[in-house]
Structure formats: structure tokens, C-alpha cells
Design a protein around this motif. Structure first.
Motif, mmCIF file in Angstrom:
data_model
loop_
_atom_site.group_PDB
_atom_site.id
_atom_site.type_symbol
_atom_site.label_atom_id
_atom_site.label_comp_id
_atom_site.label_asym_id
_atom_site.label_seq_id
_atom_site.Cartn_x
_atom_site.Cartn_y
_atom_site.Cartn_z
ATOM 1 N N PRO A 1 0.825 -1.221 0.000
ATOM 2 C CA PRO A 1 0.000 0.000 0.000
ATOM 3 C C PRO A 1 0.860 1.273 0.000
ATOM 4 C CG PRO A 1 -0.826 -1.578 1.602
ATOM 5 C CD PRO A 1 0.481 -2.128 1.094
ATOM 6 N N GLY A 2 0.575 2.161 -0.942
ATOM 7 C CA GLY A 2 1.274 3.436 -1.049
ATOM 8 C C GLY A 2 2.653 3.352 -1.669
ATOM 9 N N MET A 3 3.133 2.144 -1.916
ATOM 10 C CA MET A 3 4.507 1.982 -2.393
ATOM 11 C C MET A 3 4.693 2.474 -3.824
ATOM 12 S SD MET A 3 7.524 1.239 -1.481
ATOM 13 C CE MET A 3 7.501 0.202 -0.047
ATOM 14 N N ALA A 4 3.710 2.294 -4.681
ATOM 15 C CA ALA A 4 3.860 2.733 -6.073
ATOM 16 C C ALA A 4 4.133 4.234 -6.144
ATOM 17 C CB ALA A 4 2.623 2.365 -6.890
ATOM 18 N N GLU A 5 3.389 5.002 -5.347
ATOM 19 C CA GLU A 5 3.577 6.455 -5.325
ATOM 20 C C GLU A 5 4.938 6.823 -4.733
ATOM 21 O OE1 GLU A 5 0.945 4.835 -4.015
ATOM 22 O OE2 GLU A 5 -0.707 5.437 -5.326
ATOM 23 N N ALA A 6 5.296 6.146 -3.652
ATOM 24 C CA ALA A 6 6.586 6.423 -3.009
ATOM 25 C C ALA A 6 7.744 6.092 -3.946
ATOM 26 C CB ALA A 6 6.715 5.634 -1.706
ATOM 27 N N ALA B 1 8.023 8.797 -6.705
ATOM 28 C CA ALA B 1 8.653 10.024 -6.207
ATOM 29 C C ALA B 1 10.145 9.822 -5.988
ATOM 30 C CB ALA B 1 7.978 10.460 -4.904
ATOM 31 N N THR B 2 10.521 8.666 -5.494
ATOM 32 C CA THR B 2 11.936 8.392 -5.256
ATOM 33 C C THR B 2 12.691 8.254 -6.571
ATOM 34 O OG1 THR B 2 11.350 7.313 -3.186
ATOM 35 C CG2 THR B 2 13.555 6.888 -4.051
ATOM 36 N N ARG B 3 12.077 7.620 -7.547
ATOM 37 C CA ARG B 3 12.725 7.531 -8.873
ATOM 38 C C ARG B 3 12.901 8.921 -9.488
ATOM 39 N NH1 ARG B 3 9.199 2.708 -9.495
ATOM 40 N NH2 ARG B 3 10.594 0.921 -9.220
ATOM 41 N N GLU B 4 11.914 9.794 -9.279
ATOM 42 C CA GLU B 4 12.041 11.174 -9.776
ATOM 43 C C GLU B 4 13.218 11.874 -9.093
ATOM 44 O OE1 GLU B 4 9.478 15.317 -10.200
ATOM 45 O OE2 GLU B 4 8.695 13.717 -8.942
ATOM 46 N N GLU B 5 13.346 11.675 -7.793
ATOM 47 C CA GLU B 5 14.458 12.279 -7.059
ATOM 48 C C GLU B 5 15.801 11.719 -7.531
ATOM 49 O OE1 GLU B 5 16.170 12.609 -2.501
ATOM 50 O OE2 GLU B 5 14.096 12.005 -2.806
ATOM 51 N N LEU B 6 15.877 10.421 -7.721
ATOM 52 C CA LEU B 6 17.111 9.803 -8.217
ATOM 53 C C LEU B 6 17.475 10.344 -9.602
ATOM 54 C CD1 LEU B 6 16.414 6.152 -7.054
ATOM 55 C CD2 LEU B 6 18.324 7.587 -6.273
ATOM 56 N N ALA B 7 16.482 10.500 -10.462
ATOM 57 C CA ALA B 7 16.730 11.037 -11.803
ATOM 58 C C ALA B 7 17.195 12.489 -11.738
ATOM 59 C CB ALA B 7 15.477 10.912 -12.670
#
Length: 154
Positions: A118-123, A126-132
Motif C-alpha cells: 500500500p502506497g509503495m507505487a507512489e513512493a 517520487a523516489t525515482r524522480e528524485e534519483l533522476a
């Protein structure tokens, strides 16, 4: 744990206020103004803030940061601190190697994470966006630490 916008501590409660990676949540200027009262006479504050490390951040870097924080160059934060009544006794920009210590393990955790929780897809998104953003624009921003002392009476 305290509310960053109005810590529930008496004036002069601390010889040292150390705020690493948190001032940007309320804004550097607000932290300078609101946290000063927490210092005992002779006290100091060490605060970090995310800063531009270039004079001309790219549109991609701005697109990542502007929705969440207002970044300025180190010199502008230093000038803001002086204008707010602080003596800046030291400034250090976090070295790139520190970012690697954070982002390399984070990328490994993202790769291994279960997106069905639950909620992991969104998290994860967002984390992939930050890594990019760090991969593509990491030379344009960083954290700077400021060692501050009130320049006059509290």
C-alpha cells in the motif's frame, strides 16, 4: 520531536541548535528568525539548506525543486543570515561523495522494493524522480551547512 514552525521550548533553552536537512521545510529565512530565540547567550546554530551550486540552474533542476523548496546560492543564504542579525562563522558545501553514500543504497532499495505494498507505487515514483534529478542535475544543487552566532543581543 518538535514542530519546526514553532518549537515548544522556552527562550534560551539550548547552547546549540543543530538542524540538518530540515530548515528548507519551513524556509531558511523563517528558521533564522524563529529558531534564534531558542539559543542561550553565547549559543550557536548549525543549519543546513539545499542550495543552488550554479549561477544558472537548468529548467530541469528548477522543475524538480521549485514545487517543494526555494533554493538560493550559498552567497545569497549567507547574505540573508547576516541581514537577519547573524554572524556566519563557517560555511561548508556537502561534498558529492556524501550524496553517493545516500543515493547508491537508495537506488538499490528502490530496485528491490515491492510496488504492490500500500502506497509503495507512489513512493517509488517520487523516489525515482528524485534519483533522476540527482543523476541529471546533481551538479546544480547541494546542501550547505552554516555555522551561525547571533550578532547582537537575542
Amino acid at each position: 520531536m518538535a514542530d519546526l514552525t514553532g518549537p515548544d521550548f522556552a527562550d534560551g533553552s539550548f547552547d546549540l541548535v543543530w538542524a540538518e536537512g530540515s530548515a528548507y521545510v519551513i524556509g531558511f529565512d523563517t528558521a533564522l528568525r524563529d529558531w534564534r530565540r531558542l539559543l542561550a547567550p553565547g549559543g550557536a546554530m548549525v543549519v543546513t539548506d539545499c542550495v543552488w551550486t550554479t549561477d544558472a540552474p537548468s529548467p530541469g533542476a528548477r522543475a524538480f525543486w521549485e514545487p517543494q523548496a526555494t533554493l538560493r546560492p550559498v552567497a545569497a543564504n549567507t547574505a540573508a543570515a547576516v541581514a537577519a542579525g547573524w554572524r556566519v562563522t563557517g560555511v561548508l558545501v556537502q561534498p558529492d561523495s556524501d550524496w553517493d553514500e545516500y543515493y547508491v543504497p537508495l537506488a538499490e532499495r528502490v530496485a528491490a522494493a515491492d510496488p504492490s505494498a500500500p502506497g509503495m507505487a507512489e513512493a517509488l515514483a517520487a523516489t525515482r524522480e528524485e534519483l533522476a534529478a540527482r543523476r541529471d542535475h546533481g551538479t546544480e544543487y547541494g546542501y550547505a551547512g552554516y555555522v551561525l552566532r547571533p550578532s547582537g543581543p537575542r
